[in-house]
Motif scaffolding. Sequence first.
Motif, mmCIF file in Angstrom:
data_model
loop_
_atom_site.group_PDB
_atom_site.id
_atom_site.type_symbol
_atom_site.label_atom_id
_atom_site.label_comp_id
_atom_site.label_asym_id
_atom_site.label_seq_id
_atom_site.Cartn_x
_atom_site.Cartn_y
_atom_site.Cartn_z
ATOM 1 N N ARG A 1 0.868 -1.185 0.000
ATOM 2 C CA ARG A 1 0.000 0.000 0.000
ATOM 3 C C ARG A 1 0.905 1.237 0.000
ATOM 4 O O ARG A 1 1.206 1.810 1.047
ATOM 5 N N LYS A 2 1.309 1.635 -1.171
ATOM 6 C CA LYS A 2 2.317 2.690 -1.295
ATOM 7 C C LYS A 2 1.852 4.047 -0.791
ATOM 8 O O LYS A 2 2.602 4.738 -0.107
ATOM 9 N N ARG A 3 0.643 4.429 -1.128
ATOM 10 C CA ARG A 3 0.214 5.791 -0.795
ATOM 11 C C ARG A 3 0.197 6.028 0.715
ATOM 12 O O ARG A 3 0.654 7.060 1.197
ATOM 13 N N GLY A 4 -0.341 5.079 1.465
ATOM 14 C CA GLY A 4 -0.356 5.223 2.924
ATOM 15 C C GLY A 4 1.047 5.251 3.511
ATOM 16 O O GLY A 4 1.343 6.025 4.429
ATOM 17 N N PHE A 5 1.922 4.413 2.961
ATOM 18 C CA PHE A 5 3.313 4.390 3.413
ATOM 19 C C PHE A 5 3.989 5.727 3.133
ATOM 20 O O PHE A 5 4.654 6.296 4.010
ATOM 21 N N MET B 1 15.628 7.548 8.745
ATOM 22 C CA MET B 1 14.686 8.362 7.982
ATOM 23 C C MET B 1 15.421 9.296 7.017
ATOM 24 O O MET B 1 14.985 9.497 5.889
ATOM 25 N N LYS B 2 16.553 9.812 7.458
ATOM 26 C CA LYS B 2 17.299 10.753 6.618
ATOM 27 C C LYS B 2 17.832 10.088 5.358
ATOM 28 O O LYS B 2 18.130 10.764 4.372
ATOM 29 N N ASP B 3 17.946 8.749 5.377
ATOM 30 C CA ASP B 3 18.477 8.022 4.224
ATOM 31 C C ASP B 3 17.397 7.547 3.252
ATOM 32 O O ASP B 3 17.720 7.052 2.167
ATOM 33 N N LEU B 4 16.134 7.690 3.626
ATOM 34 C CA LEU B 4 15.052 7.270 2.745
ATOM 35 C C LEU B 4 14.871 8.289 1.620
ATOM 36 O O LEU B 4 15.163 9.470 1.794
ATOM 37 N N PRO B 5 14.390 7.834 0.462
ATOM 38 C CA PRO B 5 14.167 8.763 -0.650
ATOM 39 C C PRO B 5 13.218 9.892 -0.247
ATOM 40 O O PRO B 5 12.338 9.711 0.594
ATOM 41 N N LYS B 6 13.388 11.036 -0.879
ATOM 42 C CA LYS B 6 12.590 12.222 -0.526
ATOM 43 C C LYS B 6 11.272 12.303 -1.303
ATOM 44 O O LYS B 6 10.258 12.701 -0.748
ATOM 45 N N SER B 7 11.268 11.961 -2.568
ATOM 46 C CA SER B 7 10.042 12.115 -3.359
ATOM 47 C C SER B 7 9.125 10.909 -3.182
ATOM 48 O O SER B 7 9.577 9.802 -2.873
ATOM 49 N N ASP B 8 7.831 11.122 -3.397
ATOM 50 C CA ASP B 8 6.856 10.036 -3.279
ATOM 51 C C ASP B 8 7.140 8.923 -4.287
ATOM 52 O O ASP B 8 7.021 7.740 -3.962
ATOM 53 N N ASP B 9 7.508 9.294 -5.511
ATOM 54 C CA ASP B 9 7.786 8.278 -6.525
ATOM 55 C C ASP B 9 8.974 7.406 -6.133
ATOM 56 O O ASP B 9 8.928 6.178 -6.236
ATOM 57 N N GLU B 10 10.051 8.032 -5.680
ATOM 58 C CA GLU B 10 11.235 7.277 -5.270
ATOM 59 C C GLU B 10 10.950 6.441 -4.022
ATOM 60 O O GLU B 10 11.443 5.327 -3.890
ATOM 61 N N LEU B 11 10.138 6.980 -3.117
ATOM 62 C CA LEU B 11 9.768 6.258 -1.909
ATOM 63 C C LEU B 11 8.924 5.035 -2.254
ATOM 64 O O LEU B 11 9.108 3.955 -1.690
#
Length: 91
Positions: free
Chosen positions: A2-6, A64-74
């Motif tokens: 469930r990408k959007r909620g994440f 958290m600082k290492d996770l991608p910033k944009s929704d698409d990349e996330l």
Amino acid sequence: PRKRGFQLCVQNLRDAVPALYDVTVVYRGFPSKHGGEGIPSITQFLFSKLNDRQVVFHVKRFEMKDLPKSDDELGLWLEQRWVAKDNALQV
């Protein structure tokens, strides 16, 4: 997944929590209603004999600082985590 909620959770919690924990629980040796192995009920888990039964936890921490910033990349990152988990469970 469930990408959007994440994505929404990560974007809103990014500055509030330091890390994200990826937890996988593997049950081995518990019988399934359909044959093979399955996820035990609470009764099976608490009262069955533990011979040849295992519960294995895989825990991985991601800053958290290492996770991608944009929704698409996330979203892509999340899909890659699911593929990696699925591959690890096949072993």
